[in-house]
Design a protein around this motif. Structure first.
Motif: not given
Length: 260
Positions: A170-199
């Motif tokens: 789910q994380v990889a798919k959503r981050a890729e979607e945001l990145h492809v759509q040009g929402e680089h800040e959104g993809a960065l925010a998603l990776l930053r937040e999920t890195s805090e909760v992923l095992t």
């Protein structure tokens, strides 16, 4: 009286700045207290009270297209109070004049577009927050679900990876979607937040999936965020998992990020 029946319907909120919009709403309410069936009759009513103006101009005041003079505001308030009473009007002359003084004198042509963009950004932020909530739910369910392994793991625990990989997908798919759509800040925010909760295993699986999707830039970003911000023990576990997947370069990179 329904003001919209007599040509006093407000412009859409996105077309009016906040001060002008607030004043227009109050003026429409005061106009309603005159209890006149048409703008022509209302104009005649106000003329008797000391304000003579063409009905079309009064309409522009009431729908926010034009800022009225203070004299019109006073006369309309006095007429409304005379017709309906102070309690029914619900706003004092001083309060009304303060609103008039705070109303924007001109309409900005670019402001509606900026306000629409602002609403769009708020919607995107809500989408990211919803995605985070969905991720947390997925993390809670991950232990009960099985999925295909993203890559062969010659030395790893295949059962553990199968259980943990759902959230990573789910994380990889959503981050890729945001990145492809040009929402680089959104993809960065998603990776930053999920890195805090992923095992650690989920983080390693996310990196594997990003590489499989040829999203090397996102993978490198996650490596830097995770290596820099997470505990050394967690970073070492991710590096070990990556090494077992054959991603030795990524394993070395996340260790280097951890030591600065």
């Amino acid at each position: 009286m329904n003001a919209s029946q007599v040509g006093t319907k407000l412009r859409s909120d996105e077309d009016l700045p906040p001060g002008r919009r607030r004043l227009a709403h109050v003026l429409v309410a005061l106009y309603g207290h005159l209890n006149e069936p048409t703008l022509e009759r209302a104009a005649q009513h106000l003329e008797k009270c000391g304000y003579k103006k063409d009905p079309s101009e009064i309409s522009r005041y009431l729908n926010g297209r034009r800022l009225p003079p203070a004299h019109f505001v006073r006369v309309l308030h006095e007429a409304a109070v005379e017709q309906a009473g102070t309690n029914a009007v619900g706003v004092t002359m001083d309060q009304l004049l303060s609103m008039h003084a705070s109303a924007e004198p001109t309409l900005c042509r670019s402001c509606p577009k900026l306000r629409r963009r602002n609403r769009s950004l708020r919607g995107e932020l809500k989408g990211l927050l919803d995605a985070k909530a969905g991720l947390e739910t997925a993390l809670a369910d991950a232990e009960e679900r099985l999925a295909h392994l993203p890559v062969p793991l010659p030395n790893g625990d295949r059962q553990v990876w199968a259980k943990e990989v759902t959230a990573a997908r789910q994380v990889a798919k959503r981050a890729e979607e945001l990145h492809v759509q040009g929402e680089h800040e959104g993809a960065l925010a998603l990776l930053r937040e999920t890195s805090e909760v992923l095992t650690p295993i989920e983080s390693a699986a996310t990196l594997v999936l990003l590489h499989q999707r040829e999203q090397s830039q996102l993978a490198e970003t996650l490596i830097q965020i995770y290596g820099r911000d997470q505990p050394r023990k967690a970073v070492m576990r991710v590096a070990l998992e990556l090494h077992d997947c054959g991603m030795t370069d990524a394993a070395g990179a996340i260790l280097r990020a951890a030591v600065g």
